[in-house]
Design a protein around this motif. Structure first.
Motif, PDB file in Angstrom:
ATOM      1  N   UNK E  71       0.860  -1.177   0.000  1.00 50.10           N
ATOM      2  CA  UNK E  71       0.000   0.000   0.000  1.00 50.10           C
ATOM      3  C   UNK E  71       0.892   1.221   0.000  1.00 50.10           C
ATOM      4  N   UNK E 132      -4.223   3.983  -2.541  1.00 44.76           N
ATOM      5  CA  UNK E 132      -4.653   2.626  -2.846  1.00 44.76           C
ATOM      6  C   UNK E 132      -6.162   2.570  -2.702  1.00 44.76           C
ATOM      7  N   UNK E 134      -8.406   0.166  -2.320  1.00 37.33           N
ATOM      8  CA  UNK E 134      -9.028  -0.606  -1.254  1.00 37.33           C
ATOM      9  C   UNK E 134      -8.760   0.027   0.104  1.00 37.33           C
ATOM     10  N   UNK E 135      -7.578   0.602   0.256  1.00 35.12           N
ATOM     11  CA  UNK E 135      -7.265   1.301   1.498  1.00 35.12           C
ATOM     12  C   UNK E 135      -8.235   2.460   1.707  1.00 35.12           C
ATOM     13  N   UNK E 138     -11.436   1.068   3.025  1.00 35.48           N
ATOM     14  CA  UNK E 138     -11.396   0.745   4.454  1.00 35.48           C
ATOM     15  C   UNK E 138     -11.560   2.018   5.289  1.00 35.48           C
ATOM     16  N   UNK E 139     -10.853   3.082   4.896  1.00 33.54           N
ATOM     17  CA  UNK E 139     -10.972   4.330   5.654  1.00 33.54           C
ATOM     18  C   UNK E 139     -12.381   4.900   5.556  1.00 33.54           C
ATOM     19  N   UNK E 141     -15.047   3.238   5.420  1.00 33.33           N
ATOM     20  CA  UNK E 141     -15.893   2.505   6.365  1.00 33.33           C
ATOM     21  C   UNK E 141     -15.675   2.979   7.793  1.00 33.33           C
ATOM     22  N   UNK E 191      -4.875  -2.366  -7.729  1.00 33.02           N
ATOM     23  CA  UNK E 191      -5.633  -1.582  -6.758  1.00 33.02           C
ATOM     24  C   UNK E 191      -4.998  -0.221  -6.538  1.00 33.02           C
TER      25      UNK E 191
END
Lengths: 82, 102, 141, 122, 493
Positions: E71, E132, E134-135, E138-139, E141, E191
């Motif tokens: 990442x 990134x 996907x990172x 996540x943040x 969320x 990604x």
């Protein structure tokens, strides 16, 4: 179409039927139980897709804990959907 | 009315997604775009570079460990929110305060 | 709830479930599994105990304060291990494969992976237990 | 015809999209909040199924090296979904806690009834 | 210096993890720890901004893994600028919250409030920096849970209901974002944003429909979270029922963070292909215009001050999306400047409204008669915010509107200049009556007082923010140079 693909199609149709059942059941407790079955079938599908790690996690998290939390919530609120 | 609108949205989305599915790279084929140098290194080097056998474990705790930290934070945020909400809206104290203010 | 058969069977099953959970957790980097699955299994074993006996009994075995502390601790350990990479002169979360000085592909071989997995697993287990207990104890109105 | 062939070839993707839409529909049309959360879970797992099936390659083994197998499926989607699963559980738990509180305040878990109660209060 | 961005994120996360244990018995020090950390972090972010201004953009590889495998954080102008806005507004909010929070949140819950606040802050910073996809997800969320948490912490039935509605709708949005991410990963195999962009031409050639659908899902998904017009239905409830500090942070920064994430994703990932996907930008323009008018019209009809401010946010998000969708440099500069200006104005207005609620205990606009004589400082600051919202020259809101108008002319669409002018009149129609009523109305409103005088921490925060509004209205040069650099580096990719 060989055997294994037939099996996959069967599992996927199970999933779709379970999802439809969850949407249509008026009794929330039954819906949650069908949802648990859905999660377990999902875990089997993931096992079939050669992803054992998430199959395990889904079996424990999705079928186990999520279902339990839903059941607790239903026991605290109303069981039937109007 | 709302049901009709929702069904219309779903049908529209469904047609779009079905068209997209028919155009996607073939399922389970070895030469998909996702099958590139990224997972070649994950699969080929994980034992030397990380020292684990389970590649997924190597990815979530080493190559992409920051995601897992974020995930731990999500879990923590979830539990903190649950505890705080349950405690804040505790009915006993709510009734007591209401009685105090009339 | 106070069914003797149920309670006996639960007591007999619990060690196996917990051993299995710990196995999944600790062996996560060698076989399928890992912190999240293992932690969830461990948490479920405590929930099973709470369901067959009583929540108060389970709370005696695993006090709530301890569970809450463990949640914070698990995540903090993760950050701390990540900071070790910075201290070693590299980027945050850099793995030092000789951290536990094990052979690659053995239990201690993954550098900081084993401690991280265990920390995350314990955190997940206590989170699951705390979530369940707190939701269960809400009165019904 | 081309579209039908494409769908038949990508039956996993298609099934996950169907489940996604079922979950989406449940979320949009049902006014019961618990049903909404169930729909949300179905929707999320459908996306997860989609992501996992991206990584699958026919005839390759699960990504645990060290055995006899030489070729493995793509491990990255599985790793991502492991994160996604946990996210889903925390969101569900928080939503359920809020639902219990909504029930304690309003005496119902039906979004329409709550709206009615609130408009009467005003 | 290179470790600073990641330090900013993990120090927030770490303190959030530690607070529930540290402050279990004495919640009081929590606020001071958070304020100290925020001051440090704001200084650090400003320092990194100077560093980047000097050295240029840099990348940070987490875990020392190079990009397509690990990442990466990409520390560029836009990310740093937004992070600085986030930290600045948060700093003002926590100083304001020092006393205000006690009136709205149970004192025993303060450390939980700060925990969720810090998680929200860390995730917003993470969204700004992360390179990134996907990172970022996540943040996003974490931000969802944190934002819903700080709404639900006020003990009022409406808050729980608003929080739940917000949670359900933003989960819908996250689902769409994840689906978009999955499709992008499927057609490009990466990604990391830069690598997705690199593989975009081949993906575009082979799977045009999938690329288009991923863009549409992305816009809808972030649109729900950023309250793009027909998807804004959660916002008025959530932002008006929340405690005042939460309203300030949610309305002032959080919705904009999603807008920034959308801008970054669209521009870095789809880049020059965007011109071939004209329908998306056309739809975005239409929705932005609708948002500007509908938000203003709804705001005119409101009787509750906080609800009016919330609907005004819907309208102002329209300006930001308008700037982004016009795609010319000046328009994007206008949009990004408006992110800063609106963050400043709206958080200030929410804090002023919160101060009125704190001191007088009412929030109906009709009760504001003669309030200017009883609370001169608060209402003067409110007046500055109102004038700035309308776009009077000399206040900061004017600057961004000018750039938006120039950008619209550059794009050859003068009709949007008319949109901006008419909407300014609409803004005036609902902001100015409050100010005139407060200062020039001879009647006096209800004489209820919950507290005699406003605490110094609230007054000082309001005055400083009001001063900044005027400062950036009169001397916008440094701000504009920064934004222009950010936009140029964004459009160059």
């Amino acid at each position: 179409m060989d055997m294994i693909e037939l099996f996959h199609v069967m599992l996927l149709s199970f999933l779709i039927v379970c999802a439809l059942a969850v949407a249509h059941l008026r009794d929330l407790l039954s819906a949650v139980i069908v949802f648990a079955a859905y999660s377990l079938i999902m875990a089997i599908v993931w096992q079939q897709l050669n992803a054992p790690d998430i199959a395990m996690t889904e079996a424990a998290m999705g079928a186990g804990i999520t279902t339990l939390l839903f059941m607790v919530t239903i026991s605290k609120t109303r069981r039937r959907e109007q | 009315m709302r049901r009709m609108l929702a069904t219309a949205i779903i049908i529209l989305l469904g047609v779009l997604l079905a068209a997209a599915v028919s155009e996607m790279p073939p399922f389970a084929a070895p030469s998909n775009p996702a099958d590139n140098q990224v997972n070649e290194r994950y699969l080929g080097q994980v034992v030397q570079e990380v020292g684990v056998l389970n590649v997924i474990s190597g990815i979530i705790t080493d190559y992409r460990a920051f995601d897992t930290l974020g995930e731990a934070a999500v879990l923590f945020a979830g539990i903190a929110a649950v505890l705080a909400v349950l405690e804040t809206h505790n009915l006993d104290t709510y009734r007591k305060d209401r009685g105090k203010n009339g | 709830m106070d069914d003797v058969v149920l309670q006996t069977v639960t007591l007999m099953l619990l060690p196996f479930i917990q051993t299995y959970g710990i196995y999944i957790m600790v062996n996560g980097h060698l076989t399928p599994g890992g912190g999240f699955a293992g932690g969830a299994v461990l948490g479920i074993s405590l929930i099973l105990y709470a369901l067959t006996f009583h929540v108060d009994e389970a709370a005696k075995v695993y006090p709530r304060r301890k569970a809450e502390a463990l949640e914070s601790l698990g995540a903090l350990v993760f950050i701390f291990i990540g900071l070790l990479g910075v201290l070693g002169g590299a980027a945050f979360l850099t793995n030092n494969t000789s951290f536990l000085s094990g052979q690659a592909g053995t239990l201690l071989g993954g550098g900081f992976i084993l401690p991280v997995t265990v920390a995350v697993g314990l955190k997940v287990a206590s989170t699951v237990v705390t979530l369940f207990f707190h939701l269960l104890e809400e009165e019904k109105r | 015809m081309r579209i039908v062939n494409g769908i038949a070839q990508n039956y996993f993707y298609f099934a996950s999209m169907v489940i996604f839409l079922i979950g989406f529909h449940t979320m949009l049309t049902h006014s019961n909040l618990i049903k909404k959360i169930l729909g949300m879970n179905i929707m999320e797992t459908a996306v997860f199924l989609f992501v996992v099936s991206i990584g699958y390659v026919r005839g390759r083994a699960a990504p645990v090296v060290g055995g006899e197998a030489q070729q493995f499926v793509n491990p990255l989607p599985s790793a991502l979904i492991l994160t996604g699963l946990v996210v889903g559980v925390s969101l569900t738990a928080f939503a359920l806690a809020l639902i219990i509180k909504v029930y304690q305040y309003y005496g119902t878990v039906d979004a329409d009834e709550i709206m009615q109660i609130r408009s009467e209060e005003r | 210096m290179t470790h600073v961005p990641v330090f900013v994120i993990i120090s927030c996360l770490g303190l959030a993890f530690a607070l529930p244990v540290l402050c279990r018995f004495r919640p009081r020090p929590a606020g001071w720890l958070v304020r100290a950390l925020l001051m440090l972090n704001t200084a650090l972010v400003a320092r990194v901004l100077l560093f980047v201004n000097h050295q240029g953009t840099f990348y940070y590889h987490l875990g020392s893994w190079p990009p397509p495998w690990g990442i990466e954080l990409s520390i560029d102008y836009l990310g740093l600028f937004t992070a600085l806005v986030v930290h600045g507004v948060s700093l003002a909010v926590v100083f304001y919250a020092q006393t205000d929070l006690a009136g709205e949140v149970d004192p025993r819950m303060h450390h939980w409030y700060y925990t969720l606040f810090l998680l929200l802050l860390a995730s917003m910073t993470g969204i700004c920096f992360s390179g990134d996809f996907f990172n970022i997800f996540v943040f996003v969320e974490i931000a969802t849970i944190g934002a819903c948490g700080i709404i639900a912490l006020k003990r009022h039935p409406d808050c729980v209901e608003a929080s739940l509605k917000y949670l359900i709708l933003s989960t819908l949005g996250s689902g769409l974002i994840l689906l978009s991410l999955a499709i992008l990963y499927m057609v490009t195999g990466h990604l990391n944003l830069r690598y997705i962009a690199q593989h975009m031409p081949t993906a575009w050639a082979a799977y045009p429909l999938n690329v288009n659908i991923s863009l549409a899902l992305l816009v809808v998904g972030f649109g729900v979270k950023a309250a793009l017009f027909p998807l804004h239905i959660w916002l008025p409830d959530a932002h008006s029922s929340a405690p005042a500090p939460s309203s300030a942070i949610l309305s002032g920064v959080l919705v904009k963070i999603y807008a920034v994430a959308l801008i970054r994703l669209i521009h870095t990932v789809y880049g020059h292909k965007l011109h071939q996907m004209i329908p998306v930008t056309q739809v975005l323009l239409l929705l932005a215009t609708l948002a500007i008018f509908a938000g203003s019209l709804f705001a005119i009809g409101q009787r509750d001050i906080k609800r009016m401010l919330a609907y005004s946010t819907v309208a102002q998000m329209g300006y930001i999306f308008l700037g982004v969708a016009l795609l010319t440099e000046n328009a994007v500069v206008g949009g990004v400047t408006h992110i800063f200006n609106h963050a400043l104005m709206k958080s200030m207005l929410f804090m002023a409204a919160g101060a009125v609620v704190y001191q007088k205990g009412f929030r109906r606009i009709s009760d504001f008669h003669g309030l200017g004589r009883e609370m001169p400082i608060t209402m003067a600051v409110f007046g500055i915010g109102a004038l700035s919202m309308v776009g009077i020259p000399g206040f900061n809101g004017f600057i961004s509107k000018v750039y938006l108008a120039i950008g619209a002319l550059d794009a050859g669409r003068p009709v949007y200049v008319a949109v901006i002018l008419i909407s300014s009149l609409l803004n005036a129609a609902y902001y100015l009556p409050i100010v005139t009523r407060a200062f020039f109305n001879q009647e006096t409103g209800p004489a209820t007082f919950r507290v005699d005088r406003l605490p110094l921490s609230m007054k000082a925060t309001l005055v400083i923010l009001g001063g900044l509004c005027i400062y950036f209205g009169l001397v916008p040069g440094s701000l504009l140079r920064l934004v222009q650099k950010a936009v140029q580096s964004l459009l160059a990719t």
